[in-house]
Structures are given as structure tokens and as C-alpha cells.
Write an enzyme that holds these catalytic residues in place. Structure first.
Site, PDB file in Angstrom:
ATOM      1  N   ASP A 143      31.036  32.049 -32.895  1.00  0.00           N
ATOM      2  CA  ASP A 143      29.878  32.773 -33.426  1.00  0.00           C
ATOM      3  C   ASP A 143      29.839  32.753 -34.959  1.00  0.00           C
ATOM      4  O   ASP A 143      28.816  33.076 -35.552  1.00  0.00           O
ATOM      5  CB  ASP A 143      29.876  34.225 -32.936  1.00  0.00           C
ATOM      6  CG  ASP A 143      29.690  34.302 -31.435  1.00  0.00           C
ATOM      7  OD1 ASP A 143      29.064  33.383 -30.868  1.00  0.00           O
ATOM      8  OD2 ASP A 143      30.182  35.262 -30.824  1.00  0.00           O
ATOM      9  N   MET A 189      24.515  28.481 -27.678  1.00  0.00           N
ATOM     10  CA  MET A 189      25.085  29.819 -27.721  1.00  0.00           C
ATOM     11  C   MET A 189      24.720  30.531 -29.031  1.00  0.00           C
ATOM     12  O   MET A 189      24.285  29.910 -29.995  1.00  0.00           O
ATOM     13  CB  MET A 189      26.588  29.746 -27.569  1.00  0.00           C
ATOM     14  CG  MET A 189      27.023  29.416 -26.146  1.00  0.00           C
ATOM     15  SD  MET A 189      28.834  29.301 -26.015  1.00  0.00           S
ATOM     16  CE  MET A 189      29.047  29.673 -24.266  1.00  0.00           C
ATOM     17  N   GLY A 190      24.989  31.814 -29.048  1.00  0.00           N
ATOM     18  CA  GLY A 190      24.732  32.619 -30.239  1.00  0.00           C
ATOM     19  C   GLY A 190      23.755  33.730 -29.921  1.00  0.00           C
ATOM     20  O   GLY A 190      22.575  33.609 -30.194  1.00  0.00           O
ATOM     21  N   GLU A 246      20.326  31.138 -27.256  1.00  0.00           N
ATOM     22  CA  GLU A 246      20.267  32.046 -26.100  1.00  0.00           C
ATOM     23  C   GLU A 246      19.803  33.438 -26.518  1.00  0.00           C
ATOM     24  O   GLU A 246      19.325  34.208 -25.705  1.00  0.00           O
ATOM     25  CB  GLU A 246      21.635  32.132 -25.417  1.00  0.00           C
ATOM     26  CG  GLU A 246      22.719  32.691 -26.328  1.00  0.00           C
ATOM     27  CD  GLU A 246      24.085  32.855 -25.665  1.00  0.00           C
ATOM     28  OE1 GLU A 246      24.171  32.868 -24.427  1.00  0.00           O
ATOM     29  OE2 GLU A 246      25.079  32.982 -26.411  1.00  0.00           O
TER      30      GLU A 246
END
Lengths: 419, 419
Positions: A143, A189-190, A246
Site C-alpha cells: 500500500d 489493489m489499494g 479497488e
């Protein structure tokens, strides 16, 4: 007398967290006067609470060296956050009980923001509960949201994977656009921060121009403006690639992925943001689409790791041990960028009091004014992090990743602990 | 007098179809006495019909060499099938018109089953319409379903990508299984044949055991038996990886991906097979899951190409030209496996009459009796195809893929043709 060290992996694993483990263990083995043995927590901190420790001295130097090129968490990780001392004193007392029983004087915790907080609490145990221990946090998170450190080990490799994959898929859709697919959507992602989505923007550069629209969690989703962006790109280039985080959400906070779909049995269906975006485009603009959801593939893709990332992950593990043998406590090694061009970095030191519970967001100036792209400043920040390739060895066509023996340290307490 | 050659890419592109283009063009350049120039169809056969030809002589030797490591279709591809001569004589007459205008005597068509059929029809033009041309099909398809050839260029690289990605993601979920994700689902291509799904089985081998359940399009989906397989794996290993083919279907023929879901606006939503399978497991067994849909990423992943695949793709292009200059017509170069251990192959020759409209299915003996795994015979077939790595060069952290100039050949007809 040397003490033992405890090492644990925490939270979502990465392509390079084992490189940090490698750095910790190899460096500890160079300091037998200070560190007798490294005990790893089986499944992270849970292993400390349940006295399930792994004896890393049972692993050969070759096996430990192979951790450097092996993705995921070799000792198992967990999603388990220790509560505050005032709320759950029993957990900290249990840690001390286990650490005492196994003569542990060093605590290396390899994780993200939550783990930094736990590590900080452990670092205070000598003050709060009278147990002497040195706790060092080893940064890790795809992240990329830890403060002070310029970047987080794990992120550079995901960034490289998403940039490369987006470029490759864009070449594919460009080939097909005349009669078939015109729009390709990749979900990354994230949930809170758009760092990984931003990396998708690297698919396009001065030599290889690709029309890319990025949907960041930092920017409220505006369907009309998004669709007009896509339309403009397709009209200009015949195709378009969309990188959707996301965490992309509507102004009211609902994630795009929560589209309210139901399956044949009436169950709510979480379908991902990518198919929602793709279908939205199809409905409004009629373009044929393909979509991909990279999910774990992106954070496990050691086959395409960034060499810079691997080196930094190793260096953080190594520095953690070196700081510990120098007597440090309550700190985290950090990557300090000293120059952008040429890119240079060195190992710094961050006090855990300033790391715990601080989330580093992506600067506003990294997102273009229209909200759909990355700026030159963002590019300058990201590009160094994906430099270099660090391929794992292959055997019989497959990457030769190590699975450790993970021999248990004999229990000394044999008392159960409910987690 | 040397004639010009026409080359076109057809259907879904792959990570190595440009390696075949490289083989065609580099070899043609070695035979200036027979082949004057290679004209590529812009967007495949459509370029021939619309007289949009690309002059490959405008590309430097370096640019053509770079095709070998560049994924996708450098000249554009298309999904466009020529109908039979009796049904659409106009298209064939138009081809002849364009070929005559540009002095084309060789036709190289780089594609799968449908393209082989088209190529076969073109190869008969001297007989059927009195136009002398030599037509050679260059095999390409990630579906691996062409007959006679042992395997199809493009497949080996997808197989390697899916095997490696499944192994990496399995390591990830294994790390997380104690407190979090226990099941990982990856959806792969292959609507009719399970070749790519089978490659997922290579993630597990004698040295690296991984619990994998494969859902093949060849096996009718049985929810009860599937769930009990997953349950058994999770109980034994604590985690499980599922490789689901997009072609997995219920006994009545409906794809799993057609789950009958509706979005907020009531539109039918195609969500992919992976989320359907994942949610099914969650509902029945309660396991936390993650899922990925690889889609274009798998067939564009030149960064992880199989060296064997790249070599064969190049060899097929090269052989096509060599056969042509030897005077051959109506054939396809093929990969002939002459030995399994050590793996050896050579270039063979398949008559197009035996290739067109024949689909090679996966042998029944490649799927285990329970229907969820691959047999040793399957493994013996697949493993050689993923051997070796053939990394592209990188520049500034990104693969240095070439984008050609694609200079148009001046039109000579300037007559419109509706496609």
C-alpha cells in the site's frame, strides 16, 4: 550472553517480504555474540501468543539465501492486531511469558501501519511492564502508506508488475481494436490510496504512448466525466486502457465493486470494480471490452520483482538487526531518497512514535487536474522504484521458490492461549 | 522476377505471434531473389480487402528483430472470417484484385483454426479462380487446438504464465490461511478446451506440492463434488487454489460465468467464472477467498514467455518462408515432438486440407479420474513447453517493446471495399 530474536511477518504478504526475512536472518547469523538464534512466529504474532515458534537455525544458509527470491511469507503471516495495553493486558503479559521462556531480547516485526503500532507497544514493554526488549519494525506494505520512509518494500514490485502488465495488455487491445476489443480494464489493489493505480500510468511513457485512464480512490467517481474521457481516448487512439483501483468509490462512499448485484440464488455478489466499469462502458458507449482483476497475482509476482525493491527489502531487514545490535529500540529503518536523477537512497531511521498510526496518502500534486492521470512529479517519484530486474532461478521451467522446513521450537510453557 | 509476399495476423494475439512475424520477415529478407518485399495486412486480412498494406521494408533490421520480444500483433489483427467461396465470391475476387495490383505471389497467414481454413481457401485460388498464389499458414493460438502440430505457438507462454502465477498466488494464500484467505481462485482462458487450465496444474510438482483443484470445460460442473474436493484440500492443507477455465459449464451447457446476475440498472452482468466459484465456496463452506481473472494479462505476458515457445514461434515463421521459396503451397509448418526426455522437436509440414476445420481436443487421459486434476501423461506433454526463459530487454524499468512505423504502401486501386 546473547539473547534470541523473535521475527514475525504481519498482514498481507508481498513479493519481497521474504527478502527482508533473509536480511534479518543472514545479518543475525553474523552477530552470534549478540543474537543467539532467530525464532520466527508461525503465522506471525499469533505464533508468539500460542508459543508456536519456528527454529530458523534448522534452515541451511542456502535455504535462507533462497528467501531473497521467494515471494509470500515463508513463516506464515496473519491479520491480527494487538489491542492497546489498557484494553488487553493479557496479550502483552502472554508475550512476555513466551519471550521470557525462550530468552528473547529482540523483536523484529515485519509489516505495515498496524504492525508498526503493535511494534511500538512492544518496544515500550520495559517501561510499561518491566520486560526488557528491543523492538524494531521492518517496513513492508504494497500500500506504500508508511510515513517517513520514502517508499515501502513490496510496493516497487507491485508497481512494476502493474506497469508492465498494463503495457502488455494495452499492446494486445491495440492489436484487436479494429474489429474487436476496444477497451481493456485492469483492477488493482489499494483500497485507500492510489499508489498502485498510479503505477499503471507508467505503462505509457515518452517512447511508448498508451491512452490510459486511471480511477483513483482519492478521486470521487464521476460517471459522466469518466465516460467522456474514455470516449475521447477511443476516438483518438481507437482503444483505451483503464486502470481502476479497488477503492474507487461513488461520491456517497460506496465502492464501485459494490454494484448491488445478486446471483441466481439472490446472494449479494461482489464482482470487483473492473467488470462494473467495463459493463458501464459497454452500456453507454457500446465498446467491446475485456477486463482483468490482478488480485494476489500482483503482490505475489516475484518473477517480475523490481531489483530496487528487492535490494531495499533486504536492506531494511539487515538494518533492523544492525540497529538492534547497536542497542536501538522503538525504531524502523527507512528508505531515504537522497537524489532523483540519478536515483540514490540510503538507510535512515524513523522513531516508531512517529510511524505508528500515521498513514501517508498520495500527494494531490501526483494526480492530474482532470483526476484521471499521473503528473510528472508522480512519475519522477515512481520510476526509480521499478528499476532493475531481479529474476528468481528457474528449475524445469518453474521458479525455484523455497519452502522452509519450519521446524518447531520445543514448547517450554505448554499452556494454551486463546486468540 | 521475385514476387511480393503478404503477411497477416489473425484472431486473438499472443505473447509470441510477433516472433513468428519476425521469422517471416527476417527469412524473406534472405531470399530477395524470390521475395521482393513483405507487405503486412493492417489489421489482418481486412488490410488485404481494403488495400491497407504495410510496407515492412520501411522497418529497420533492428525494429524487425525487436518483434521477437514484443507481445501482441504489431500490424494489428482482426476477428474476421472469410466465408466460403460459393457464399462470398466477391471477397476472393477482391483479394485477387489487390494481390494482382501489388504483385503478391505469397500469402502467409498467422492464426488459429479459422485462419487455417481461410488460408486453405486462398491456397486453392489458382485452381478455383485462376490466380497463382502460394499460401502457407503459420500456426498461432493460445487455445492449442490445431491438429497435427504437437502444440501451437502462443500456448507455451500462456501455460508458463498461468503455472507461475498460480504457484506464486498459492504461496501467498498459504501464508495468509491461518487467519484470513483460505481459497484462491484464478480464472483462465479456454472456452472450449482445457489446455490452459491444465497448465495451472504445473504450479504443483514433486518439489513444491500445492493443493490445486482444476475446473475444465471438458468436465461438466458438479457443484457438490467440487465443494467436497475444496473442503478436503482445505482440511488437509489449510488452503486451496482453484484454477477455473472460463469455459467451465453446468451440465445444461450454461457457463458458470453466466450467473444470471443483474446490476443496479437491471442489466445482465457478465462477472466471470472466478467470482461465481469464489462466492459459491464462501456460501457453502464459509472460507474467506480471493479471486483473480487473468484475461489478456495471460496471453500478453511476454515478460514471462517460454523460451521454447519463442523459439518455436520464430521457427514456424521462418519455415513458412522457406517452404514457400521451395515452391510449397497449402501447407502449415508444424512442431513435431521427436522425444520427450530430453525434449526434442523438429519442424514438420502439415497439409492445410487436414488442418482446416479440425479442432484438437485435450485427450481424456490428461484429466484425472476425479475430473479435477492433471495426469502424469498431461504433465509429460506440458512441461517441455514451458522450458526456458526469454526475457525482453528493459529500458528504464520497463520492457522495451517495439512499436513499428507501419508505413502504408501507396494504394494502386483506390476503390472502396465494404467489409
Amino acid at each position: 550472553m546473547p539473547k534470541n530474536a523473535f521475527y514475525a511477518q504481519s498482514g498481507g504478504v508481498t513479493a519481497v517480504i521474504n527478502a527482508s526475512a533473509c536480511g534479518v536472518i543472514e545479518t543475525a547469523r553474523k552477530h552470534p555474540d549478540k543474537i543467539a538464534n532467530v525464532y520466527a512466529g508461525r503465522n506471525g504474532i499469533i505464533g508468539a501468543l500460542t508459543e508456536e515458534l519456528i527454529d530458523t537455525s534448522q534452515e541451511s544458509d542456502e535455504a535462507i539465501a533462497a528467501l531473497r527470491h521467494t515471494p509470500s511469507g515463508a513463516f506464515g503471516s496473519c491479520r491480527y492486531k494487538l489491542k492497546g495495553l489498557e484494553k488487553n493486558r493479557a496479550e502483552y503479559e502472554r508475550l512476555i511469558e513466551v519471550f521470557k521462556a525462550h530468552d528473547i531480547g529482540y523483536f523484529f516485526y515485519n509489516g505495515g501501519g498496524d504492525s508498526a503500532d503493535t511494534c511500538h507497544k512492544v518496544s515500550q514493554l520495559s517501561e510499561t511492564l518491566g520486560f526488557p526488549i528491543q523492538a524494531i519494525h521492518v517496513p513492508k506494505t504494497v500500500d506504500n502508506d508508511l510515513p517517513i520512509t520514502d517508499n515501502c518494500p513490496g510496493f516497487g514490485s507491485v508497481a512494476k508488475y502493474i506497469a508492465v502488465s498494463s503495457r502488455e495488455a494495452s499492446f494486445d487491445v491495440r492489436s484487436m481494436a479494429k474489429t474487436s476489443t476496444k477497451v481493456f480494464v485492469i483492477e488493482v489493489m489499494g483500497r485507500h490510496a492510489g499508489w498502485i493505480a498510479a503505477a499503471g500510468g507508467l505503462a505509457s511513457d515518452a517512447e511508448t504512448e498508451i491512452p490510459i485512464v486511471i480511477l483513483f480512490p482519492e478521486v470521487e467517481f464521476n460517471q459522466e466525466r469518466f465516460l467522456s474521457q474514455v470516449k475521447a481516448k477511443v476516438e483518438e487512439y481507437e482503444y483505451c486502457t483503464i486502470v481502476v483501483s479497488e477503492g474507487t468509490h461513488w461520491p456517497d462512499g460506496r465502492f464501485l465493486a459494490e454494484a448491488g448485484t445478486r446471483d441466481a440464488f439472490g446472494h449479494a455478489q461482489l464482482g470487483g470494480a473492473a467488470p462494473v466499469v467495463a459493463n458501464m462502458i459497454k452500456d453507454a458507449l457500446g465498446y467491446k471490452f475485456h477486463w482483468a482483476v490482478a488480485d494476489y497475482l500482483q503482490r505475489a509476482a516475484r518473477h517480475l520483482a523490481s531489483k530496487t525493491d528487492v535490494e531495499q527489502a533486504y536492506a531494511m531487514g539487515k538494518a533492523a538487526v544492525e540497529f538492534a545490535v547497536e542497542g536501538e529500540n522503538a525504531i524502523m529503518p527507512a528508505v531515504i531518497r537522497t537524489s532523483n536523477d540519478p536515483y540514490k537512497w540510503e538507510v535512515g531511521k524513523a522513531p516508531l512514535s512517529e510511524v505508528a498510526n500515521v498513514e501517508k496518502m498520495m500527494p494531490k500534486e501526483f494526480i492530474t487536474e482532470d483526476g484521471f492521470g499521473i503528473t510528472d512529479a508522480c512519475r519522477q517519484y515512481l520510476v526509480p522504484l521499478i528499476q532493475g530486474e531481479d529474476y528468481p532461478p528457474y528449475r524445469n521451467g518453474m521458479p525455484d521458490y523455497v519452502t522452509l522446513k519450519n521446524v518447531a521450537v520445543p514448547k517450554k510453557l505448554n499452556t494454551a492461549f486463546e486468540i
